[in-house]
Design a protein around this motif. Structure first.
Motif: not given
Lengths: 357, 380
Positions: A78-81
């Protein structure tokens, strides 16, 4: 009463674009989605849109040499996406959407267009390493780990001399712990093959009469439960893959709908028993799977076999007069979805009353 | 009610019969007597399959067009078999202008609220962006390349034709019987293996619960006291999510999964999902759901723990009181159960589950009273 409780499909927004859209996907945990495709001058294009209560706005775009065919966020945290894309020359690329000058990861082992891409374990814990699977016109299915350069971590190729076979769709499933994982691929001749990545072997195989256009497990990160397969000539197959009988195999049912190719099947992320199919005639069908009273019975030798339930059609609505080739539910908002059709139009849809099922 | 459209169709269908003479009509194919096409018959029929066929005939227009009769047949079928495929109708996707003003406003407001919320999460994630791919699970390795796939249909073993004598000479019934036996043996082994994996999934789910929550089953509690260090090491993994948004996302997804498992009766897996959801972020809903799952698994004291946890967040949560009552009933503490369930009934007088439970518990309470005090024999 029945008719009032029926879900309604509402077209919230429409946007006509100047290129062929091949895939649309919501960016997880945001009110944005991406559309990928190709322009008439041969360039590939990816666009990022955001939605609000009154419209759809384009935020960003980037171009590349080749048409993009498919994309997924499912293998990224979710933090990279990061967006993983497959293109017409067989390249798999992973993009950071804020810095699209160079891809984060790139391979070009496939020799022909990547028809289908899927990811797993990006956003959920306790279900193995994040991986990407690609299926291509060269007939190969390859599994990738972005931590390993240039070489796939698993590869399933056809026999020599059968290179003409075209893989149309691939998906992950059964990834309920750190070891187990399955890939299912559908081919143009109607073959469906289930590969077990733990043992690196074909676990199950079936030939349906028509080319397999799309398939999907109801969920990827649980012990595999249901597999939906759609084909040319308007057929939907639903397999209960929980119980396999050595002779009877998986219990399944067939349903006819759309009167044309069924391009997509997508399960509602919030409720695995509900799914949408999209047809070549521009129609959308919303279905619900009802389990039988008893899912597993035993035959005379005491060997368990599965019992299939039935499909209930919740809605059948016409949206366009062109095939709807891409569809994606929003994971964060119940009933919100985006789809694209061959009429080069993006549509944001809202399906109501899904919480009642 | 016939409309202008209906009248037009009548004409179309008359032309159809004129143009296609001599072909077997659906009516002949299905062998339904013509006198059945009658309002009285249709409205009293109990034969759903026949009604489906009749709808097919009426819709085909081969016998002419009877809109009223078709409607009557459909209405009857809707009563007998609501999920029939002959009742499926195709509609248009609604547009905003097809809806009433307040409906549109409601949808827009709902969407706007969600957009604001999710954008906040999205910003938080963007701020904490890390471009590394980290996973504690190693890259997949395999010893041997998988075999190439045969994508052409296999031909079935051909049967020996009755006149092919040379083939029959080679046929040895004993080896064939042996083959069949071996096949059966193999099937039995496979079935046993499948059973084993199914059991293992359940067991793994259970193991997970015990290792990741602060509840331990009764028989393991003694073990657990001896290794307090291990326990505390594990509880660190509670905050495995770097951002609030991630924890919320996982919590929400696992809650959805847990509900699905629960509906299907896979209580062990449901418990695993609810526990993961609580590990992400505990809230009233996932705690209540886990309490209910514990009750189904007959682990009442664990259920009680969860219900109490909800009540510490929301003192007046009726559902938690109900779960508490159910757990107390399981623990045979009927007095406490009655107290809790009466609170629920006060808040929700129409709650059928609560009423039933109250009746049951009251009966027990009375029995207890009977046993402890003087026995009174009632004569009716």
């Amino acid at each position: 009463m029945e008719t009032f409780a029926k879900p309604q499909i509402i077209c919230h927004n429409e946007k006509t674009l100047d290129y062929a859209i091949h895939d649309v996907k919501w960016i997880p945990c945001s009110a944005k989605f991406v559309a990928v495709g190709g322009k008439s001058n041969g360039a590939g294009i990816a666009e990022i849109y955001s939605i609000s209560s009154d419209g759809v706005q384009k935020l960003d775009e980037f171009f590349r040499k080749d048409y993009f065919k498919c994309c997924t966020f499912d293998a990224s945290s979710l933090r990279n996406r990061h967006l993983a894309t497959g293109d017409f020359s067989g390249r798999l690329q992973v993009w950071d959407l804020e810095d699209t000058l160079l891809p984060v990861y790139q391979t070009s082992v496939h020799t022909a267009v990547i028809n289908s891409i899927d990811g797993v374990a990006g956003q959920s814990a306790n279900c193995g390493a994040p991986e990407i699977v690609t299926g291509s016109r060269d007939g190969c299915v390859m599994v990738w780990d972005v931590r390993q350069k240039d070489v796939p971590v698993a590869k399933f190729t056809p026999l020599e001399g059968q290179a003409g076979r075209d893989c149309w769709c691939v998906v992950f499933g059964n990834s309920y712990n750190n070891e187990e994982r399955i890939v299912v691929a559908g081919y143009d001749n109607g073959d469906v093959k289930m590969f077990d990545l733990k043992t690196m072997s074909v676990r199950w195989s079936k030939c349906l009469k028509n080319g397999v256009v799309n398939l999907q497990f109801d969920r990827k990160d649980i012990p595999m439960n249901k597999l939906l397969v759609t084909t040319l000539e308007s057929k939907i197959f639903c397999f209960d893959v929980r119980t396999e009988h050595p002779k009877k195999g998986f219990a399944h049912l067939t349903e006819k709908a759309h009167d044309s190719t069924i391009w997509q099947v997508k399960h509602l992320p919030q409720n695995r028993e509900i799914f949408m199919t999209t047809g070549g005639s521009g129609s959308l069908c919303l279905w619900k799977y009802n389990y039988p009273a008893k899912r597993v019975e035993e035959d005379s030798d005491g060997i368990p076999y599965g019992v299939i339930g039935e499909l209930q059609q919740l809605q059948n609505a016409v949206l366009s007069n062109q095939p709807i080739t891409a569809f994606d539910w929003c994971v964060d908002k119940l009933g919100l979805s985006v789809c694209s059709a061959y009429d080069q139009t993006l549509r944001v849809l809202i399906t109501t009353k899904l919480n009642l099922y | 009610m016939s409309t202008l459209e209906d009248l037009q169709k009548i004409q179309d269908y008359q032309e159809y019969t004129y143009k296609n003479p001599g072909r077997e009509s659906l009516l002949e194919k299905y062998r339904i007597p013509i006198q059945n096409f009658d309002f009285e018959y249709v409205s009293s029929s109990k034969n759903a399959t026949e009604l489906e066929k009749m709808i097919n005939v009426l819709k085909s227009g081969q016998e002419g067009y009877y809109p009223e009769l078709l409607r009557a047949t459909e209405d009857r079928l809707r009563l007998l078999k609501p999920n029939s495929r002959f009742l499926r109708q195709r509609t248009l996707v609604l547009n905003k202008k097809d809806l009433k003003k307040d409906e549109v406003d409601q949808i827009a407001n709902d969407l706007q609220k969600w957009v604001t919320d999710v954008s906040r999460c999205s910003r938080e994630l963007d701020e904490r962006k890390c471009n590394k791919v980290s996973s504690d699970i190693g890259i997949r390795r395999f010893e041997h390349e998988p075999e190439p796939l045969n994508l052409v249909k296999k031909k079935n073993d051909q049967k020996i034709s009755s006149t092919d004598y040379t083939a029959w000479d080679k046929y040895d019934p004993d080896t064939e019987i042996m083959k069949i036996d071996l096949e059966e043996e193999k099937i039995r082994r496979e079935a046993a293996k499948a059973k084993e994996t199914a059991e293992k999934i359940k067991k793994d789910a259970e193991k997970f619960i015990y290792s990741n929550t602060n509840v331990t089953p009764a028989q393991e509690s003694s073990n657990h006291k001896q290794q307090p260090s291990k326990k505390s090491a594990k509880s660190v993994s509670f905050n495995q999510y770097a951002t609030e948004a991630e924890a919320l996302f996982i919590s929400e997804r696992e809650l959805e999964k847990g509900r699905e498992f629960y509906k299907n009766g896979d209580y062990e897996l449901a418990l695993q999902s609810f526990s993961r959801s609580i590990a992400g972020k505990a809230n009233v809903t996932n705690l209540n759901n886990r309490a209910l799952t514990f009750i189904k698994l007959k682990r009442y004291s664990d259920a009680l723990n969860d219900a109490e946890r909800v009540l510490s967040i929301d003192r007046n949560n009726a559902k938690a009181h109900l779960r508490r009552a159910q757990a107390f009933e399981g623990l045979k503490n009927y007095e406490e159960a009655l107290n809790s369930v009466e609170f629920v009934i006060e808040k929700e007088p129409n709650n059928a589950v609560a009423q039933e439970l109250a009746d049951r518990v009251r009966r027990y309470c009375r029995n207890v009273l009977k046993n402890t005090r003087i026995k009174i024999v009632e004569i009716e």
